[in-house]
Design a protein around this motif. Sequence first.
Motif, short mmCIF file in Angstrom:
data_model
loop_
_atom_site.label_atom_id
_atom_site.label_comp_id
_atom_site.label_asym_id
_atom_site.label_seq_id
_atom_site.Cartn_x
_atom_site.Cartn_y
_atom_site.Cartn_z
N GLU A 241 0.92 -1.22 -0.02
CA GLU A 241 -0.09 0.04 -0.04
C GLU A 241 0.94 1.24 0.00
O GLU A 241 0.42 2.58 -0.50
CB GLU A 241 -0.83 -0.12 1.12
CG GLU A 241 -1.78 1.09 1.22
CD GLU A 241 -2.93 0.92 2.35
OE1 GLU A 241 -3.76 1.80 2.67
OE2 GLU A 241 -3.14 -0.17 3.01
N ILE A 321 -4.07 -4.67 -5.38
CA ILE A 321 -3.97 -3.95 -4.41
C ILE A 321 -5.11 -3.97 -3.32
O ILE A 321 -6.30 -4.82 -3.84
CB ILE A 321 -4.02 -2.23 -4.90
CG1 ILE A 321 -5.39 -1.96 -5.37
CG2 ILE A 321 -2.61 -1.90 -5.34
CD1 ILE A 321 -5.58 -0.31 -5.80
N VAL A 325 -6.70 0.97 -0.20
CA VAL A 325 -5.64 1.77 -0.74
C VAL A 325 -6.57 3.14 -1.28
O VAL A 325 -6.11 4.20 -0.94
CB VAL A 325 -5.09 1.46 -2.02
CG1 VAL A 325 -4.08 2.19 -2.77
CG2 VAL A 325 -4.02 0.11 -1.42
#
Length: 1269
Positions: A241, A321, A325
């Motif tokens: 992140e 991700i 995020v």
Amino acid sequence: MAPSIKRKAGPSPIPAKKSRKVVEPEPESSSGEEAFDDMIDEEESDDDDDEEEEDEGDYIEGEDQAMGSDDDNDEEDDDEEDQDEFMAAAEHDASSKPHNPMGVKNSSLYKAPTNDEIQGLQESSDLFKSNIFKLQIEELLKEVQIDYKKAQPLEAALRKLKEIFDRTPAHQELSLAAIKANMKKKSIVIPFPSPEPSSDIQYTFGYSAPSAMHLVGSFPLKTVSKGRDGWSVDVAVEMPEELFQEKDHMNYRYFYKRAYYLSVLAAAIQDKKSGMSSTRTEFSTLHGDQRKPILILHPSGDKSSTDFKKMRCTIRIIPYIPASVFPAQRLAPGRNNVRSADATEQPPTPQYNTALQQDTAFTSHLTFLYQHSKNCAAFKDGCILLKVWATQRGLIRSTNEGFNGFLLEMLMAYLLQGGGANGGKKLANGFSSYQLAKGTIDFISQHDFTAHPIMMGQQSSSGEFSKEAFVSNFDVVIVDPSGKINMAGHVSKAALDELQHEAGLAMKFFTESSDDKFEALFLKRVDSPILRFDNVVKIHVPKNLAGLKSYTKVAALDYPSPFVHFARSIAPLLKRGLTDRIHLVATRYEPLGNWATSSSVPNFDSDSVITIGLLLNAAECARLVDLGPPADDLEAANVFRTLWGNRAELRRFKDGSILESAVWEAQGTDARHLIVGQMIGYLLKYHFTIPHDSVHYWAGQLNKFIQYNSKAIPERLFDNKVAAANGFQTVVTAFEALSKAVKTAEDMPLSVTHMYFASSAARLSSTFIPQARDFNVPATQFPDSAQYVEPLDVIIQFETSQKWPDNLKAIQRMKTAFYLRLADKIKYKGMRATVVEETAEDSLGLNGYLDVRVAPGFVFRCRIAYDKEITLCEDIISDRKSSQSLKEQHQKALELYNKHFVQAPMHTFLMHALAHKYPSLSQTIRLTKRWVSAHWLAPYFNDETLELLSAAVYTDPAPWSAPASGFAGFARVLNLLSTWDWKHEPLVVDLNGEMTAKERDDIRHNFANTRKNMITSSSTASPQTKTTSISSDHASMFIATNKDTFSKWWTWQSPSPMLVVRLKALAKTSLDHMLKVTASSAATTSSSALNALFVTPTAQYDVVIDLDPAMCTRYAQNLSPDAQYFVTKGDKYKNLGTFQKSVFGDQILIGFDPAAEYLAELQRTYGDIALFFHDRYGGTQIGVLWNPMALSPRAWKVNLGFNNKPADVNKDGVLEAAKDQSAKTKNGKAAAGSKMVVPNIEALMSEIERIGYGLVRTLQVNRDPSATN
């Protein structure tokens, strides 16, 4: 050392009570290394349990084959054994009594079923439609599932990847120029999506080891379905992140960083010290989305511990991700995340937003699917079945506009918790795999995705993630359980329409009780455009796509590729323009392939081709006018004119209405069916400036083959335009005039009650549309090569009367008297009639006819039907006092009567109705007849057989819908002929759509008995001639209809098995050529590319007889006639109107074809020792194949039937001419060889040439059988 992992090959059993999760959806609960190891360890644990419960056979390694295909070599080797087994099974089924060959009492084989067995049978029927269907599904699943027991090298490779990625060093934030330079040193080009980042960007790029790695997709779920191109293991690599900044969700910043991260992973694998540098790596795209490149790992093939080549799969590395995020609201469908400096507005970018959102949900979606697989024992197998069905139809594609296997799995999981009536469940956890797949397909076929988008989680009634927000920004909405991600955001409406169409077809097959459609549903590959669609359009993409008016700056924000935007824009435009002329518009294009890590990202170039498939509405596609809104509806009228441009015009119609309209020009049925092509060409030109020469429409290229060659034949002889404009209506009108004249004839002893038009023209299936011949023009005005006038069969039926004689010969004389009376009466109505009495002494069935010439120029051959003839024949045949010769004579008369007066009218009635139900059937039949005749097989396949073969692809079109064009219909006939198993399957043609399941069972029973009798008859032959092949005096092609359940009407005597094999081989070659030509990206759709379909090879014939075209009266029907045979003096000199004197005289000869008469004479004379092949439609050659059996030596006797010569047989079985007739053996007797003879080929050829004197030009010998035997 990684622990060994054992996996089962078959379906998963019901999960044990104690089980673990496949993935850990929350990465913070464990380290990345622990999560990845847990996934693999859990797989190992589950597989150990599976192995205890079930031990299945290993997957057999080998080359990938099409699903459902058999080993051809094995089939050929076991051909005789298979047929014997089939006939034994058929005999057992046909028997009504149980058979105990051993005579064992109370044998366990014949015990009554136990309660458990009965319950099992009942459950199979309830859960799998039938026991057979269940067995078929089980076998299919074994074939398409992977063998997890052989996954140790794959597991080792995955662990090695984890080790490589974990030790990859992190680095500080670098500029764009720095990372490009670093990657260039490692021979890697960063796969930045378009538009690439500008050189002056201020943000930087960093790298650190993945936070976690997860197995995602089908592999951990055990729902992998092996495809033709292998399968893949998806590894999701979580990017830390801290690598991302707050605004990285905007302007492609996330995707640029993602691409760089992927490049670092690729470099780590390719490092010589990694241990996997021999693994070939490539970049590709995830589901065709150019924003999201992925890394493909191919097996090294070095037989190391990490070489997974035997699994025949690839590994896909997919960066992602965590969901934390970026705030979800920033990626809502209505948000703009791609800023344009020169745009006056910032419109939503839903495609961009969804592409980023989907990168956050791999683990959560896997958890959702895994929970359902735990709760529903058959979920895994159901997913595999569903994906097999979709794959066979080309519904799962690699382009960024269609469905994929993941979406189908999510739909099935959703239906296990909802989707039913009143908010209930559509599917239940106790369903079988068959019920799960069928239920999901049923839901897809019926659900209105526009009015009721699918929301799997809690629905937000308002705000940025409301149902309205999704519907207003996407074509298709299937929102995941989080309520924030549209998993179908990339799917186009055209792709959904195609999926729903195929689902609707599948439900018809599922619910059809009269026949088993398992093969059509799961085994057949049915994604070929030419076979699947009625018309196919190939669009060669122009170079200036970015300059199209429709590709605006706003559109470019969400669709950076102008090609993708153009491809998605075609189907909506065509649907607006074609309206109800079509049922479906489907779009296809080849996705971007993989590319080397050292190469730049590829783009769609000017060589790209977009394929459009159309399913036509047969009832509407041929209309000439498209009606628009009334003139006073200004808004709607403006929309119509915007669509059609200068094609739109105001018109007043008969009902007084004034409407906007678009009018199209076309003459004749065939031309009107090409109007859709005109409309498509105009729409693409007007809206996208696509030139006409870049749009190639496959539809009418075969029309020329069922027309006269206008380049060689003058219009005064045969006018294709007139024939096309009038169609078959002219000849039907002429028949109606004849029928009226005959029925109203006065002073007839009996009145006419019925007249039946029994010609192929009545069935709209004659190869050439009948053209009128002006009988007032002398025959001398026509060249001999265009003299043929075809008689059209008509049956006359009088009212019943007791005054008919009871003798067949007397009945024939009575018919002649009626012909004479009719001829005399109708001449006063402007019709000229000729009575013909055939001279055959033994003819009792057909001994005369009446030829009537009817304006504007047709000849009808009328015969009288009298039903009592059947009874008279049957009485003689059944009378024991009748001699054998008399019985045979009456048997022949009965067969002739049934064929001409019973079977032909019934067949005509059914085919005529079917041709009206399916307008394109007529063209399909005509093309099929032309093709069969062009390959010289017409002498052995009668018109009725070919009509039934053509009708079969309409009455039972599975796995497709019924064709609506002759082009597709003809391709389907070729496919049927090339794939049908005539030895083991009857072809059932339900002509009126009313055949019951019992009737189909009776047909199969009749077929089994027929084949059993053939085997029995062949087994009683001498050892020298014993064979298990189908005998030639029975139906080699068993084609059964509602009225002919024994296939005795048209195929009982012919063709022979050898000819069926020949037809099958020709059909396969022709279809392959047709598919190759139409699939080619070459910029042409010329009909000349398909000429090879109608050109037969001649080298395989022993002898080819060359005929004089000037003597062939049907030469005008030749595919490539020579114009010199149709030039008259009147054509050269306008003041002269006569042609040279005809060798056939000055009279018009009805039905006279010298080539056909010569062929018939050859068959009568030499039919036992040779086969003769000829093109009925203007062919000028006859092929001869000597019968190998007839060439064998035989004992000489008087009246042997053919010219022969002495022969010897040596110990090797080679035939040699007798060397010395006077040679003596030791005991003074003549040599035994002098009593054996063989056909004298040289003399036979001389006889053949002499019989055809004046017609035969040359004899070409390709093989001399006397030299090889």
